[in-house]
Write a protein that holds these residues in place. Structure first.
Motif, PDB file in Angstrom:
ATOM      1  N   ARG A  55      -0.369 -14.634  -2.571  1.00 49.05           N
ATOM      2  CA  ARG A  55       0.070 -13.058  -3.404  1.00 49.05           C
ATOM      3  C   ARG A  55       1.440 -13.393  -3.920  1.00 49.05           C
ATOM      4  NH1 ARG A  55      -2.134  -8.164   0.137  1.00 49.05           N
ATOM      5  NH2 ARG A  55      -4.163  -9.075   0.969  1.00 49.05           N
TER       6      ARG A  55
ATOM      7  N   SER B 292       7.671  -0.519  -0.593  1.00 48.33           N
ATOM      8  CA  SER B 292       7.273   0.527  -1.730  1.00 48.33           C
ATOM      9  C   SER B 292       6.809   1.982  -1.352  1.00 48.33           C
ATOM     10  CB  SER B 292       5.829  -0.194  -2.448  1.00 48.33           C
ATOM     11  OG  SER B 292       4.837  -0.294  -1.295  1.00 48.33           O
TER      12      SER B 292
ATOM     13  N   ALA C 149      -3.038   4.889   0.372  1.00 43.04           N
ATOM     14  CA  ALA C 149      -3.804   4.918  -0.773  1.00 43.04           C
ATOM     15  C   ALA C 149      -3.138   4.772  -2.119  1.00 43.04           C
ATOM     16  CB  ALA C 149      -4.463   6.383  -1.114  1.00 43.04           C
ATOM     17  N   ALA C 150      -1.697   4.546  -1.983  1.00 39.03           N
ATOM     18  CA  ALA C 150      -0.818   4.273  -3.196  1.00 39.03           C
ATOM     19  C   ALA C 150      -1.157   2.945  -3.753  1.00 39.03           C
ATOM     20  CB  ALA C 150       0.328   4.293  -2.926  1.00 39.03           C
ATOM     21  N   ALA C 151      -1.112   2.726  -5.136  1.00 41.57           N
ATOM     22  CA  ALA C 151      -1.794   1.620  -5.638  1.00 41.57           C
ATOM     23  C   ALA C 151      -0.773   0.494  -5.550  1.00 41.57           C
ATOM     24  CB  ALA C 151      -1.797   1.749  -7.093  1.00 41.57           C
ATOM     25  N   ASP C 152       0.511   0.865  -5.037  1.00 40.50           N
ATOM     26  CA  ASP C 152       1.514  -0.379  -4.809  1.00 40.50           C
ATOM     27  C   ASP C 152       1.826  -0.759  -3.511  1.00 40.50           C
ATOM     28  OD1 ASP C 152       2.667   2.212  -4.236  1.00 40.50           O
ATOM     29  OD2 ASP C 152       4.490   1.736  -5.118  1.00 40.50           O
TER      30      ASP C 152
ATOM     31  N   ASP D 154       0.491  -2.615  -0.220  1.00 39.03           N
ATOM     32  CA  ASP D 154      -0.525  -4.006  -0.045  1.00 39.03           C
ATOM     33  C   ASP D 154      -0.674  -4.178   1.356  1.00 39.03           C
ATOM     34  OD1 ASP D 154      -0.722  -4.794  -2.750  1.00 39.03           O
ATOM     35  OD2 ASP D 154       1.315  -5.215  -2.699  1.00 39.03           O
TER      36      ASP D 154
ATOM     37  N   HIS E  75      -8.500   1.252   4.562  1.00 37.91           N
ATOM     38  CA  HIS E  75      -8.161   0.782   3.232  1.00 37.91           C
ATOM     39  C   HIS E  75      -8.131  -0.674   3.134  1.00 37.91           C
ATOM     40  CE1 HIS E  75      -6.785   4.804   1.676  1.00 37.91           C
ATOM     41  NE2 HIS E  75      -6.637   5.097   2.960  1.00 37.91           N
TER      42      HIS E  75
END
Length: 342
Positions: free
Chosen positions: A4, A35, A66-69, A71, A92
């Protein structure tokens, strides 16, 4: 295997340990960025997030996860909050580095273990950082060569300058001896089967009502005997020392003699004053190892089984402290997901 890109990490809990991990990921670790930070104290979360470009402050762990940034998750909140956070991370599909304790008791740790089993793969590395300390790594490597022969005894000393407010007698075991619990299992490759706690006269430096120091004895399924002197109000410094006694020799760590000075009629060195100083490099290596493994979509290091086993041993230790005598450790059968050795 494909790797990644930069890992977006949500750090949950921004107290002393969490804030230090934010600094570590932001300034020391490669391959990751902070993040998100999460704390029930919104202002504290904002203060910790402010120096980190692109870092968002949250008060709700689920919202951060739940945030897109985001991981991956690093949990540094108080132990009683860990179970709910871990289960949310599982929902998640996020990998986790969870500071010890995994959870405060064996029953909740077992619930986390069964939830991870249900995923069919490991997702959690537990933060037993001594496994990443250079001296402990060297000792483990030496033992694994077999040069010293079979381990017979392990002597441990664990001393703190002073206990924090609210510290209790049982926390000497559940919060402090927890480290010796894990490192014993790791160094020896044994499970701990019984615990006895001896109670010397409390130090005059200990807060009223605190049984400090304590002398803890472990028995293992490999026939070794292990002792731990835990003294959390020694007054002079933070020390972690260990000596392994084997059939053909001994090995000792933690003497802290890297630099010895001779000056003004005296010789000596310095004693670390807290764990963040003594184990700074170990924390760096631990988090870097977690980031590297996560970017490879792997999980290495101490497992949920290790967190559960430590919780079970500490529970037995607290019973031995409070009730006296020898208390046996009760463990469920080790699931195949976690291998075969301690």
């Amino acid at each position: 295997m494909a790797q990644r890109g930069t890992l977006g990490v949500a750090v949950i809990g921004t107290g002393r340990m969490g804030a230090d991990h934010v600094r570590r990921i932001h300034q020391v670790i490669s391959g990751a960025r902070v993040s998100a930070v999460v704390d029930v104290d919104a202002e504290r979360a904002k203060r910790v997030a402010a120096p980190v470009h692109g870092c968002t402050a949250y008060t709700d762990p689920a919202a951060a996860m739940a945030a897109a940034d985001v991981d991956a998750v690093l949990i540094a909140s108080p132990g009683p909050a860990h179970e709910a956070t871990l289960l949310t991370a599982f929902e998640h599909g996020l990998p986790v580095l969870c500071e010890k304790p995994l959870t405060p008791d064996a029953a909740s740790a077992l619930r986390v273990l069964r939830a991870e089993q249900g995923l069919g793969r490991r997702r959690v590395q537990v933060g037993f950082m001594r496994r990443y300390d250079a001296e402990y790594v060297k000792l483990k490597s030496l033992l694994d060569t077999g040069q010293l022969g079979r381990p017979l005894m392990l002597h441990n000393r664990h001393r703190n300058v002073a206990s924090p407010p609210g510290f209790t007698s049982s926390m000497l075991i559940s919060d402090s001896v927890a480290h010796e619990t894990d490192v014993t299992r790791w160094l020896l490759g044994h499970e701990i089967t019984a615990v006895t706690v001896l109670r010397p006269t409390p130090s005059a430096n200990a807060p009223d009502g605190i049984q400090d120091p304590q002398f803890v004895v472990f028995e293992t399924d490999g026939g070794a005997v292990v002792d731990v002197e835990i003294f959390v109000n020694c007054g002079f410094g933070y020390q972690v020392q260990a000596e392994m006694v084997c059939e053909r020799g001994t090995a000792r760590l933690g003497d802290g003699h890297a630099l010895v000075t001779n000056m003004a009629g005296r010789w000596g060195g310095t004693i670390a004053q807290d764990y963040t100083e003594r184990f700074a490099d170990a924390y760096d290596r631990e988090v870097q190892a977690w980031v590297d493994a996560t970017r490879r979509d792997e999980v290495t290091g101490p497992s949920v089984w290790d967190g559960y086993a430590a919780a079970a041993v500490c529970e037995a230790g607290v019973r031995a402290l409070e009730e006296g005598g020898r208390v046996e450790v009760e463990l469920v059968d080790r699931p195949p997901l976690y291998g075969t050795s301690a």
